[in-house]
Design an enzyme around this catalytic site. Structure first.
Site, PDB file in Angstrom:
ATOM      1  N   GLU A   4       0.848  -1.198   0.000  1.00 45.45           N
ATOM      2  CA  GLU A   4       0.000   0.000   0.000  1.00 45.45           C
ATOM      3  C   GLU A   4       0.887   1.252   0.000  1.00 45.45           C
ATOM      4  OE1 GLU A   4      -1.982   0.244   3.794  1.00 45.45           O
ATOM      5  OE2 GLU A   4      -3.490   1.680   3.104  1.00 45.45           O
TER       6      GLU A   4
ATOM      7  N   LYS B 288      -9.442   2.401  -1.928  1.00 45.90           N
ATOM      8  CA  LYS B 288      -9.713   1.759  -0.627  1.00 45.90           C
ATOM      9  C   LYS B 288     -11.095   2.145  -0.100  1.00 45.90           C
ATOM     10  CE  LYS B 288      -7.159   0.908   3.702  1.00 45.90           C
ATOM     11  NZ  LYS B 288      -5.895   1.237   4.408  1.00 45.90           N
TER      12      LYS B 288
ATOM     13  N   CYS C 275      -5.045  -3.217   2.578  1.00 43.93           N
ATOM     14  CA  CYS C 275      -4.771  -3.235   4.019  1.00 43.93           C
ATOM     15  C   CYS C 275      -6.023  -3.475   4.861  1.00 43.93           C
ATOM     16  CB  CYS C 275      -4.053  -1.956   4.403  1.00 43.93           C
ATOM     17  SG  CYS C 275      -3.078  -2.112   5.942  1.00 43.93           S
TER      18      CYS C 275
ATOM     19  N   VAL D 181      -0.055  -2.514  10.640  1.00 42.33           N
ATOM     20  CA  VAL D 181       0.613  -2.159  11.901  1.00 42.33           C
ATOM     21  C   VAL D 181       0.229  -3.094  13.050  1.00 42.33           C
ATOM     22  CG1 VAL D 181       1.012   0.262  11.336  1.00 42.33           C
ATOM     23  CG2 VAL D 181      -1.175  -0.395  12.364  1.00 42.33           C
ATOM     24  N   MET D 182      -0.908  -3.788  12.957  1.00 47.48           N
ATOM     25  CA  MET D 182      -1.292  -4.734  14.022  1.00 47.48           C
ATOM     26  C   MET D 182      -0.610  -6.066  13.735  1.00 47.48           C
ATOM     27  SD  MET D 182      -5.376  -4.033  14.663  1.00 47.48           S
ATOM     28  CE  MET D 182      -5.975  -3.505  13.057  1.00 47.48           C
TER      29      MET D 182
END
Lengths: 267, 267
Positions: free
Chosen positions: A41, A112, A147, A174-175
């Protein structure tokens, strides 16, 4: 039997250095031979914008922007397809988008649908919905999610119902590890291949804009097998053979077709 | 803060021995202290029917059948709630059902919506849809899915949208490890607790009816943490503390409520 060689490239973009970021991503993917390459992304711009103005300045046209031109040229030279997440500019609006390219030709874009966290401040959410793209040279129907779209099972389902055999999933996750589990479920419950191309690295652009990206890009089969995977911090490009027959076969037992067994009037 | 002690019991029923199966399940769960106990699918009768007539003979009324009476008595004595998968008879029809009981009182039943494999030959599929049950004494809203229902993300989603904080999932799983991954995704994408109570053992009732049940019962939190888990072949009862506040909190970032972020008009 149609076997497609799918690849992800796991990059470490530098914020705001669009041209350099695409160049180094292309250097990475050039190491492996594939038919279909998925890039992360926002792999042109980097992630952590701090203002709408900054986001607009670093976003590009997906018709003839420099990043798209670089990718078109690569896909033509290598006779391949590319799905890449790019910050898109259209007039004064910006979108978190992916471009779908086959052999020097843009097949279309996906914007998105589910924006994550402060992306809501910088980007417009798409009102175009989900769509599939037929890669003619390869003979493969793909769908694209970006994402955080992964979080919503309805999105993958929609693409599978429209015939996607492969879900391409450019990401800046990020998780740690959650989407990897989630996309194993998506692959299995829809009997599709999933290529998640995540980035690595750290962006610190102020107290509200600190992100560590978690890597672990992966390719999952319709049987939930992990066909390829990368580490948490490395840059990498990896390939897997995807036998599309597996994705066409929607029966999990002789009496259970997982799409026609749905009970949509009760959902 | 409401903390509910949820438990699964992982049993090894003997085909056709309804009374003995419920008795030994109750012996197992009696070892642990919980507010809410989840038993496996068809934990009265066993699984591998070979004819509709056999299925009818081993199914029971869920109003006053012997298995329900045993469970009512247990739940009254222990002042607890029970969700148990039972072969249900209503007139000449049979259903793969779960009964929901709290302290000696039947709150209702759920009949399986997605029948797996040869279950389609023995049972009628439910036309009642998905429903939630409020456990008054505990202060907790639960939903019920049975085994293969897990495969359909729409089912868990529907229960979450109706306010379920815990999904109770009586199962006789045969695909090793797949539902365990899937239910981790369901817990996380809906921010609910999931208690999967699976059985173990082997039933061989002819060439078409050989099943190995895969155990690995588990309790998953809305953060995708595994709070309790059993092995592949053991009988077991395990408990976990479920803080319901976690399930009420549907935000994954200050800007992302995972239910209101959905884009239903595009799904």
């Amino acid at each position: 039997m149609t076997v497609v060689r799918g690849a992800f490239v796991q990059t470490r973009p530098k914020f705001g250095r669009n041209e350099e970021n695409i160049e180094s991503a292309i250097r990475l993917v050039s190491r492996v031979d594939a038919d279909l390459y998925v890039f992360p992304e926002l792999c042109n711009s980097g992630y952590a914008f701090t203002s709408k103005r900054e986001c607009l300045a670093l976003s590009e046209s997906l018709n003839n922007g420099n990043s798209v031109e670089q990718l078109l040229s690569y896909s033509e030279k290598r006779k391949c397809a590319v799905v890449a997440g790019l910050a898109e500019k259209e007039g004064q609006r910006t979108f978190n988008s992916s471009v779908v390219i086959e052999r020097g030709k843009i097949l279309g874009t996906y914007r998105k649908m589910h924006l994550f966290f402060r992306e809501k401040l910088w980007f417009s959410a798409s009102n175009r919905g989900f769509r599939t793209f037929f890669l003619e040279k390869i003979g493969c129907k793909i769908g694209v999610l970006i994402c955080f779209d992964w979080f919503f099972p309805e999105a993958s389902r929609k693409l599978a119902l429209e015939g996607a055999e492969v879900i391409c999933h450019p990401s800046d996750l990020v998780m740690s590890g959650k989407a990897q589990v989630g996309m194993m479920a998506r692959a299995f419950e829809n009997r599709v291949f999933v290529i998640t191309a995540n980035r690595v690295g750290f962006e610190n652009r102020g107290p509200k804009d600190r992100f560590r990206f978690t890597g672990m890009s992966q390719i999952i089969s319709p049987d939930m097998d992990k066909l390829a995977a990368a580490g948490k911090t490395e840059t990498a490009a990896k390939v897997a053979q995807m036998n599309l027959d597996l994705a066409k076969k929607k029966y999990v037992t002789p009496l259970n077709n997982i799409l026609s067994d749905r009970r949509p009037s009760y959902y």
